[in-house]
Design an enzyme around this catalytic site. Sequence first.
Site, mmCIF file in Angstrom:
data_model
loop_
_atom_site.group_PDB
_atom_site.id
_atom_site.type_symbol
_atom_site.label_atom_id
_atom_site.label_comp_id
_atom_site.label_asym_id
_atom_site.label_seq_id
_atom_site.Cartn_x
_atom_site.Cartn_y
_atom_site.Cartn_z
ATOM 1 N N ASP A 161 2.568 7.628 -13.639
ATOM 2 C CA ASP A 161 1.713 8.904 -14.027
ATOM 3 C C ASP A 161 0.860 9.215 -15.035
ATOM 4 O O ASP A 161 0.295 8.448 -15.471
ATOM 5 C CB ASP A 161 3.071 9.407 -15.321
ATOM 6 C CG ASP A 161 4.754 9.016 -14.518
ATOM 7 O OD1 ASP A 161 4.529 9.519 -12.740
ATOM 8 O OD2 ASP A 161 5.655 9.118 -15.111
ATOM 9 N N ASP A 185 5.722 13.535 -7.887
ATOM 10 C CA ASP A 185 6.688 14.737 -8.821
ATOM 11 C C ASP A 185 6.723 16.324 -8.753
ATOM 12 O O ASP A 185 7.178 17.146 -8.270
ATOM 13 C CB ASP A 185 6.431 14.412 -10.412
ATOM 14 C CG ASP A 185 6.579 13.002 -11.141
ATOM 15 O OD1 ASP A 185 7.962 12.303 -10.346
ATOM 16 O OD2 ASP A 185 6.421 13.192 -11.864
#
Length: 169
Positions: free
Chosen positions: A122, A138
């Site tokens: 991330d 995402d």
Amino acid sequence: MERKIFLRNSLLHLTILAVLLAADQLTKLWARTSLKDAPVILWKNVFSFRLVYNTGGPWGLLGKHTILLTILSFVILAVVVFAYLKLPWVPRMRLLRICILLITAGAIGNMIDRIVSGRVTDLFSFDLIQFPVFNVADICVVCGCIFACLLLIFYYKDEDFDKWKKSNS
């Protein structure tokens, strides 16, 4: 005629899917190589790029259950692809197909991370509201789900799915 539409749109959709996957994997590669020492702050206390590894699902749920999340991703992916293939090939379904493409790209992008390294990379961090750090995959999943829900609530009618219902009964 429907076969020709199917082939043309499938090629376009596979291209879109490849571009989304490339964007996801390239940004994650950039994060792993450029952010390992320190985050890049674009707007102090608001937005930054920072390297975070997530062994769980969204918001860190089911942390350290990578195998379960990978299996779950495969199941969800199979259902989504089945729905995509079963939707009528009419222009009115184009927006829903795009939503399915977004969800598929996101699922595959994060699944690649889980399979290759056992964790998801991330990098986008909204520091102002302390939102969980996230990635392009995402974004694809969340936007695809939100837009699909909005379309199903406000745009599509039962009649739009009559052909689908008849061919699947």
